[in-house]
Design a protein around this motif. Structure first.
Motif, short mmCIF file in Angstrom:
data_model
loop_
_atom_site.label_atom_id
_atom_site.label_comp_id
_atom_site.label_asym_id
_atom_site.label_seq_id
_atom_site.Cartn_x
_atom_site.Cartn_y
_atom_site.Cartn_z
N LEU A 578 1.06 -1.21 0.08
CA LEU A 578 0.21 0.04 0.02
C LEU A 578 0.77 1.57 0.19
CD1 LEU A 578 -2.84 1.07 -0.27
CD2 LEU A 578 -3.07 1.00 2.87
N LEU A 579 2.13 1.33 1.00
CA LEU A 579 2.86 2.24 0.48
C LEU A 579 3.29 2.83 -0.62
CD1 LEU A 579 5.47 1.70 4.06
CD2 LEU A 579 3.57 4.03 3.16
N ALA A 580 3.54 1.95 -1.25
CA ALA A 580 3.82 1.16 -2.49
C ALA A 580 2.99 2.61 -3.47
CB ALA A 580 4.68 0.48 -3.47
N ARG A 581 1.64 1.71 -3.48
CA ARG A 581 0.85 2.11 -4.59
C ARG A 581 1.05 3.67 -4.40
NH1 ARG A 581 -4.35 -0.05 -3.17
NH2 ARG A 581 -3.43 -1.38 -1.45
N ILE A 582 0.41 4.19 -2.87
CA ILE A 582 0.50 6.06 -2.23
C ILE A 582 1.50 6.57 -3.15
CG2 ILE A 582 0.85 7.54 -0.64
CD1 ILE A 582 -0.67 5.13 1.54
N LYS A 583 3.08 6.42 -2.84
CA LYS A 583 3.92 6.95 -3.14
C LYS A 583 4.24 6.97 -4.45
CE LYS A 583 8.98 7.21 -3.56
NZ LYS A 583 10.45 6.19 -3.52
N GLN A 584 3.56 6.22 -6.03
CA GLN A 584 3.26 6.27 -7.20
C GLN A 584 1.81 6.76 -7.75
OE1 GLN A 584 1.81 2.42 -8.42
NE2 GLN A 584 2.16 2.36 -11.35
N ALA A 585 1.43 6.66 -7.04
CA ALA A 585 0.02 8.20 -7.01
C ALA A 585 0.18 9.12 -6.33
CB ALA A 585 -1.01 7.44 -6.35
N SER A 586 1.56 9.41 -6.16
CA SER A 586 1.44 11.27 -5.17
C SER A 586 0.94 11.83 -6.10
CB SER A 586 2.80 11.12 -4.22
OG SER A 586 3.74 10.86 -5.19
N THR A 587 1.81 11.82 -7.00
CA THR A 587 1.73 13.26 -8.39
C THR A 587 -0.04 12.80 -8.80
OG1 THR A 587 2.87 12.45 -9.98
CG2 THR A 587 4.08 13.93 -8.20
N PHE A 588 -0.70 12.13 -8.86
CA PHE A 588 -1.59 12.07 -9.81
C PHE A 588 -2.93 13.30 -8.82
CE2 PHE A 588 -6.62 10.64 -9.63
CZ PHE A 588 -6.76 11.02 -11.02
N ASN A 589 -3.31 13.90 -9.65
CA ASN A 589 -4.84 14.84 -10.02
C ASN A 589 -3.89 16.45 -9.00
OD1 ASN A 589 -7.25 15.51 -10.10
ND2 ASN A 589 -7.91 15.01 -8.44
N GLN A 590 -2.88 16.58 -9.27
CA GLN A 590 -1.93 17.51 -8.84
C GLN A 590 -2.19 18.38 -10.30
OE1 GLN A 590 0.06 18.77 -6.27
NE2 GLN A 590 -1.06 17.23 -5.14
N GLY A 591 -2.41 18.11 -11.21
CA GLY A 591 -2.90 20.10 -12.29
C GLY A 591 -3.79 19.75 -11.58
N PHE A 592 -4.90 19.17 -11.52
CA PHE A 592 -6.42 19.32 -10.65
C PHE A 592 -6.04 20.44 -9.25
CE2 PHE A 592 -9.29 19.04 -7.11
CZ PHE A 592 -10.62 20.34 -7.86
N ALA A 593 -5.31 20.22 -8.02
CA ALA A 593 -5.23 20.74 -7.52
C ALA A 593 -4.08 22.07 -7.55
CB ALA A 593 -4.55 20.12 -6.65
N THR A 594 -3.36 22.10 -8.34
CA THR A 594 -2.98 23.25 -8.58
C THR A 594 -3.18 24.50 -9.31
OG1 THR A 594 -1.11 21.76 -8.98
CG2 THR A 594 -0.39 23.98 -9.27
N VAL A 595 -4.06 24.19 -10.26
CA VAL A 595 -5.15 24.89 -10.81
C VAL A 595 -5.95 25.32 -10.54
CG1 VAL A 595 -6.71 25.33 -12.81
CG2 VAL A 595 -4.78 23.66 -13.76
N GLU A 596 -6.85 25.07 -9.05
CA GLU A 596 -7.63 25.54 -8.55
C GLU A 596 -6.97 25.92 -7.13
OE1 GLU A 596 -10.46 22.58 -5.48
OE2 GLU A 596 -8.22 22.56 -5.26
N PHE A 597 -5.92 25.77 -6.57
CA PHE A 597 -4.91 27.18 -6.34
C PHE A 597 -4.68 28.12 -6.59
CE2 PHE A 597 -1.27 28.54 -4.76
CZ PHE A 597 -1.32 29.25 -3.44
N THR A 598 -3.71 28.24 -7.83
CA THR A 598 -3.74 28.76 -8.59
C THR A 598 -4.30 30.25 -8.95
OG1 THR A 598 -1.81 28.16 -8.96
CG2 THR A 598 -1.63 29.74 -10.53
N ALA A 599 -5.63 29.25 -9.84
CA ALA A 599 -6.37 30.04 -10.30
C ALA A 599 -7.33 31.28 -9.01
CB ALA A 599 -7.95 29.45 -10.28
N SER A 600 -7.46 30.55 -7.66
CA SER A 600 -6.82 31.43 -6.67
C SER A 600 -6.53 33.60 -6.78
CB SER A 600 -8.30 31.39 -5.31
OG SER A 600 -8.78 30.03 -5.42
N ALA A 601 -5.15 32.68 -7.29
CA ALA A 601 -4.04 33.50 -6.38
C ALA A 601 -3.87 34.44 -7.54
CB ALA A 601 -3.54 32.67 -6.46
#
Length: 725
Positions: A578-601
């Motif tokens: 499970l730790l390996a899967r978490i690490k593998q997916a660590s950057t998933f959906n970061q496009g969404f999260a970064t756009v969401e934040f940066t749009a506010s900024a």
């Protein structure tokens, strides 16, 4: 902008308040009698014989605050007058140090009041908040625009390096580095607050400040009240897709709302966001999403749009009155970034690769939708739901599965463990200290020698009287000028309170937030400076987030997850798989999260780079700004303008970018531990304490970072961590 002396919290908090109501007139004899009675009964006028001098919440009542503020302001005026009328030539001790010591009662009252307005709000407290606002704003204006006080400060400022003095005068006036830093900061604060303006301009500025203060309070209260007004009431048949923990939390929220047997989704992020991720009822997701994003934008009594327009206009006018092009230039003149252009350059460097990554994530989502036979258009209330399906398909990772391992008690133990390994701190829970709500907990913090460092309050659960979000604050800041004053720090979160007997589970994101706020807490607890103005977190926004965001990294490390991410039922640690899967997916959906934040900024910066405000329509403005940057239509701002408390009810106007700026520092800074192959490397931890957590505002920020890291920061780690490299 106000003078950051001991009254700093009182006065700056005063800028967040609003309104005024006239009290019934009293005869002079009745007034005297009332004051004498209030003085006897009012706990703010007594010595607090409590552990650490902590506030006696079991004695403090709402009725105590107004007379306490009135007396505190009167005392502070006398203290300032004594400094101004001192016949001796101005020097550091009789002017700067005396200002630092002034306003002790005002700081004491404010430290309690403004913490409670965010956590124990009521109609009575809100009315009181509106009444106290103009009192504090006028008081702060009187100080910051006092010509004779400014002359004394300027004298000390001009002599701070002693270059124009005789040898005898030099010996008498010689200042150390911290004192010089303090003098420069106080002088800059006076100038920033309009000390160099003409009398007519100062009058205009005072009027603007008072109106902004009123609007700020109104905005925050509207946001809270509009959020309270929304409840998505569900039946058992409406819960498809929700985990047992999420159902239990919704049932507990319903019970607290007087709806036993029902289920309630509120607009607290810990409630609504998991619902958007997991609910299979698209119609209900749409209702929850619209409720969440339209806070303060419902054309009702709590609507914030006209407040935003007036506030943006007043901020632009104030900046130009003070000689700046616009509010953004005014704010960033005293920040690490230095200029709006520097901040915008950072945001756009991150925005462009984030949009590309979000577009890739959108295609993955559409592929899942096609497989499932979905014929509807992808809408913003669909993104989180289908992103979880993509996460599960591509990475075999279920956020619901992960949440089973993040239990509050274990996460508290985890953050205390990191503080112990890095800084030798221990945390002993105290049950003999009065609290303002039964859910609040208190720990005494001790250093490696067993010496007390301060008190730490933890307030982790959502309730209707509490503002949304997560934050750190203080009841008292560290200092040495008035003795060995220990800090009293508080962390706030808004976790769902579970049903009785159930574990408090949180998302991985909540666990990161817990660590983030504790990073702020440590910044306050470990402060080791002489002067209160320079203590702890009293630093620019784009520096203050660095210690907090760096601390976030520790919970993501495999050795921490193995030790503390234990299944709430079996107490088994996460498996290696499970730790390996978490690490593998660590950057998933970061496009969404970064756009969401940066749009506010980006919207924040756009509002505050306006030089003239004409025909501003808030909804259209958001759309125009973000369309010009090519924002994907399926992603909305993390904080829409009408509930963007950071910039319209807090201190982050034209500074929301600071989280991203600090992420450059924290990502690059945590690499210092990674490079040592030991996340608790002692030498690195010692430098972290020496140059960052203990220094407050006693050192230039770039010098502080280089002292810790040994070099200037780079953006490489930030882009790598977000998968944008």
């Amino acid at each position: 902008m106000l003078i950051k002396t001991r009254l700093a919290l009182a006065i700056s908090a005063g800028l967040l308040l609003a309104g005024c109501s006239k009290q019934p007139e009293q005869t002079q004899s009745n007034k005297v009698a009332a004051v004498e009675t209030a003085t006897i009964e009012n706990p703010f006028f007594q010595q607090w014989n409590t552990p650490f001098g902590a506030p006696p919440f079991d004695q403090i009542e709402t009725k105590h605050f107004l007379p306490a503020f009135e007396k505190a302001i009167a005392e502070h005026k006398k203290e300032i007058a004594a400094i101004v009328n001192n016949e001796q030539p101005a020097d550091f001790d009789n002017t700067i140090a005396s200002m630092e010591l002034a306003g002790a009662l005002l700081s004491r009252v404010s430290g309690v009041f403004f913490n409670l307005t965010g956590t124990e709000s009521s109609d009575e407290m809100q009315a009181l908040q509106r009444k106290i606002s103009p009192m504090l704003t006028r008081h702060s204006n009187e100080i910051s625009m006092n010509e004779n006080l400014y002359k004394r400060v300027s004298t000390v400022f001009n002599n701070r390096n002693s270059s124009d003095l005789s040898s005898e005068q030099i010996r008498a006036a010689e200042l150390n580095a911290e004192q010089i830093r303090l003098v420069e900061r106080i002088h800059r604060s006076f100038v920033h607050a309009g000390a160099n303006l003409t009398p007519e301009q100062r009058t205009e500025l005072a009027t603007i400040n008072e109106r902004i203060s009123a609007l700020t309070t109104e905005f925050g209260q509207n946001s809270l009240n509009d959020s309270r007004a929304f409840k998505l009431v569900l039946e058992e048949s409406d819960l498809a897709g929700l985990s047992t923990a999420q159902r239990n939390a919704a049932a507990a929220a319903a019970k607290a709302s007087g709806l036993p047997g029902k289920y309630v989704i509120t607009l607290n992020r810990a409630s609504v966001q998991p619902f958007l991720q997991f609910s299979e009822r698209r119609d209900l997701r749409e209702q929850a999403f619209n409720g969440w994003t339209k806070r303060g934008d419902n054309d009702n009594e709590f609507d914030n749009k006209t407040i935003i327009v007036e506030m943006v206009e007043l901020r632009a006018k104030r900046a130009q009155l003070l000689g700046y092009k616009h509010h953004s230039e005014y704010v960033l003149s005293n920040a690490m970034a230095g200029t709006p252009e520097t901040a915008m350059d950072l945001l756009l460097k991150v925005w462009e690769p984030a949009v590309v990554k979000a577009e890739q994530e959108r295609e993955w989502i559409k592929e899942i939708m096609a497989k499932e036979g979905a014929t509807h258009k992808l809408e913003p209330w669909d993104w989180r739901f289908y992103a979880e399906k993509v996460r599960k398909e591509k990475f075999n990772l279920d956020q619901g599965e992960i949440a089973e391992y993040f239990e509050l008690e274990n996460m508290l133990e985890a953050k205390f463990y990191v503080a112990n390994r890095l800084f030798g701190l221990t945390f002993e829970e105290r049950n003999d200290i009065s609290v303002y709500n039964p859910v609040v907990r208190v720990w005494e913090v001790k250093d490696s020698a067993g010496k007390s460092v301060g008190l730490f309050f933890g307030d982790y659960y959502a309730r209707s009287s509490k503002q949304s979000g997560a934050w750190m604050n203080s009841f008292r800041d560290q200092q040495k000028l008035a003795g060995d004053v220990k800090p009293i720090i508080v962390n706030n979160m808004n976790l769902n309170k579970p049903a009785e007997g159930e574990a408090t589970l949180m998302s991985y994101s909540d666990a990161v937030t817990l660590f983030h706020e504790f990073g702020h807490g440590l910044h306050g607890l470990l402060s080791n400076v002489t002067y209160p103005t320079l203590a702890g977190t009293s630093v620019p926004r784009d520096w203050v987030e660095f210690p907090a965001q760096l601390f976030e990294h520790f919970i993501a490390q495999p050795e921490m997850l193995k030790k503390f991410a234990l299944h709430h039922k079996t107490n088994e640690p996460m498996s290696a798989e499970l730790l390996a899967r978490i690490k593998q997916a660590s950057t998933f959906n970061q496009g969404f999260a970064t756009v969401e934040f940066t749009a506010s900024a980006l919207v924040d910066m756009a509002y505050h780079q306006m030089t003239e405000v004409k025909d501003l329509n808030v909804r259209e403005f958001e759309d125009q700004v973000l369309s010009a940057y090519g924002k994907p239509e399926e992603i909305v701002m993390r904080h829409r303008s009408t509930h963007f408390g950071h910039i319209f009810a807090g201190g982050y106007s034209s500074a929301y970018y600071a989280y991203m700026w600090s992420e450059i520092l924290d990502a690059d800074g945590f690499d210092a531990f990674i490079e040592k192959k030991d996340i608790f490397d002692k030498e690195t931890a010692d430098r972290l304490y020496k140059f960052i957590y203990s220094r407050g505002d006693t050192l230039d920020y770039f010098e502080a970072y280089e002292g810790f890291r040994g070099r200037k920061p780079t953006t490489d780690a930030l882009l790598r961590n977000r998968g944008l490299d």
